[in-house]
Enzyme design. Sequence first.
Site, PDB file in Angstrom:
ATOM      1  N   GLU A  86       3.337  -0.213  -9.549  1.00  0.00           N
ATOM      2  CA  GLU A  86       3.882  -1.580  -9.576  1.00  0.00           C
ATOM      3  C   GLU A  86       2.953  -2.521 -10.334  1.00  0.00           C
ATOM      4  O   GLU A  86       1.784  -2.689  -9.960  1.00  0.00           O
ATOM      5  CB  GLU A  86       4.091  -2.084  -8.142  1.00  0.00           C
ATOM      6  CG  GLU A  86       4.772  -3.444  -8.131  1.00  0.00           C
ATOM      7  CD  GLU A  86       5.185  -3.910  -6.726  1.00  0.00           C
ATOM      8  OE1 GLU A  86       5.455  -3.065  -5.866  1.00  0.00           O
ATOM      9  OE2 GLU A  86       5.223  -5.131  -6.531  1.00  0.00           O
ATOM     10  N   LYS A 280       5.057  -5.138   3.461  1.00  0.00           N
ATOM     11  CA  LYS A 280       5.202  -4.340   2.233  1.00  0.00           C
ATOM     12  C   LYS A 280       4.121  -4.753   1.234  1.00  0.00           C
ATOM     13  O   LYS A 280       3.500  -3.922   0.569  1.00  0.00           O
ATOM     14  CB  LYS A 280       6.602  -4.539   1.647  1.00  0.00           C
ATOM     15  CG  LYS A 280       6.959  -3.626   0.481  1.00  0.00           C
ATOM     16  CD  LYS A 280       6.539  -4.156  -0.865  1.00  0.00           C
ATOM     17  CE  LYS A 280       6.982  -3.235  -1.987  1.00  0.00           C
ATOM     18  NZ  LYS A 280       6.473  -3.643  -3.298  1.00  0.00           N
ATOM     19  N   ASP A 296      -3.025  10.666   3.118  1.00  0.00           N
ATOM     20  CA  ASP A 296      -1.601  10.806   3.401  1.00  0.00           C
ATOM     21  C   ASP A 296      -0.955   9.423   3.583  1.00  0.00           C
ATOM     22  O   ASP A 296      -1.033   8.822   4.653  1.00  0.00           O
ATOM     23  CB  ASP A 296      -1.461  11.655   4.684  1.00  0.00           C
ATOM     24  CG  ASP A 296      -0.030  11.978   5.017  1.00  0.00           C
ATOM     25  OD1 ASP A 296       0.873  11.278   4.527  1.00  0.00           O
ATOM     26  OD2 ASP A 296       0.184  12.928   5.797  1.00  0.00           O
ATOM     27  N   HIS A 393       3.947 -11.936 -11.856  1.00  0.00           N
ATOM     28  CA  HIS A 393       4.609 -10.646 -11.877  1.00  0.00           C
ATOM     29  C   HIS A 393       5.164 -10.350 -13.259  1.00  0.00           C
ATOM     30  O   HIS A 393       4.948  -9.288 -13.821  1.00  0.00           O
ATOM     31  CB  HIS A 393       5.753 -10.711 -10.867  1.00  0.00           C
ATOM     32  CG  HIS A 393       6.094  -9.401 -10.280  1.00  0.00           C
ATOM     33  ND1 HIS A 393       5.319  -8.810  -9.322  1.00  0.00           N
ATOM     34  CD2 HIS A 393       7.118  -8.567 -10.517  1.00  0.00           C
ATOM     35  CE1 HIS A 393       5.866  -7.667  -8.981  1.00  0.00           C
ATOM     36  NE2 HIS A 393       6.951  -7.492  -9.702  1.00  0.00           N
TER      37      HIS A 393
END
Length: 443
Positions: A86, A280, A296, A393
């Site tokens: 991202e 998130k 993991d 972004h």
Amino acid sequence: MRKKTISGFSKLSKVGKIKWIVENFFKDPETVKRELASYLLVNEEQQRILDGFSENTISNYPLPLGVAPNFLINGIEYCVPMVTEESSVVAAAASAAKFWLDRGGIQTKILGTLKTGQIHFLWYGDSGMLEAKQKELAAYLIGVCADITKNMDERGGGIQHISLLNMVDREPGYYQLLLELDTQDSMGANFINSVLEKCAQVLPGWFEKNMNTEFPAPEVIMAILSNYNPECRVLAWVECPTADLGEFEGVLGPEEFARRFYTAVRISHIDPYRAVTHNKGIFNGIDAVVLATANDFRAVEACGHAYAARTGKYIGLSKCSIHKGIFRFELEIPLAVGTVGGLTTLHPLAKRSLEMLGNPDAPTLMQVIAATGLMQNFSAIRSLITTGIQKGHMKMHIHNMLLRLEATEEESVKALEYFKDKTVSFRDLRHYLSEIRSVVVKN
Ligand code: MEV
């Protein structure tokens, strides 16, 4: 019609697998074959190691490895390795780390390092009698596992505690043995599962010898670690006098910034829709370091989200306070990770990531990961309450769009300059490129 199923696929050679796939699922098999081959490592030994991680491998799937410098954690400087697809995640983490570098850095504290395992079984005997003997049972199981735990015990880890949970009110005959284990610097999944399976294997025998034999031996349903590890937890925080937060973009004073920031974090404690997005954002940073160090990420995510819902309501994982002129922002999160064993030392780049972090022990890695999650969250909220995230972004995303539009270096430089102070969409960029391209053609 071509047949697109196959038996014995796993037994084919890699070349055979690729041949079957490209011929059955692609329009241009030769091109796809070349493309798959182009992502293989030149170093055949390293490719063999990668192939060994999984099954039916046909190529590699590269993701960028970036770094976020300027992390000052408990007075030690780190450059944090991050693997993410991202755009703007690494830049955001780096920018927040730099911001706090100038304000004393990030503090962290380990709140626990215990991991959990469970043996779920059914038994229909006298629960009072079983409960009375639970200490005996725990001591027996620890003894039986001595061979498996010997090395871990010597390193200061091993089984720390075994408790019996009576759950017959929720499911007839259902009991659980809950093990708490210290796996030192390894994530410890294999160790924990080996211990649990050994315990499960000897459990019926112990019942036969020690419990009233008129009841049949217990039926073990399953024995497996739990990825919910609330006792393997870390706290990371930043704080400074509110006035030191400075002016934002010349329009927002520090008090106002702190108030808006505090409210944004509060909202994540009120509204689960916002909490999920808030968390998130935290995991944007956490997963990136977890991946870079070959830990993991599914386990870490599952545990983190369960922890966010520990009160029965899903809330944001971070907290903010403004008290007596001090702005404080913190993140408390369970993180079961390792720095030895598993892929951490097998994956060539994970090994380098750990080296970049100074070959940390597991608790130190937990602290670096939590600090990164905190910085990621700080950066996201700072953008959201000031400029909005699209500005930063899209500034990063424009590089991806330029690649997709096959812009030359010269065109990219022009486009970056042109969109420097504008919000850019794919359509705008395509239009801009076609304009400058037509000018070049006309000339
Ligand atoms: C985007 O990947 C993450 C954010 O949505 C997180 C947030 O909203 O806090 C920016």
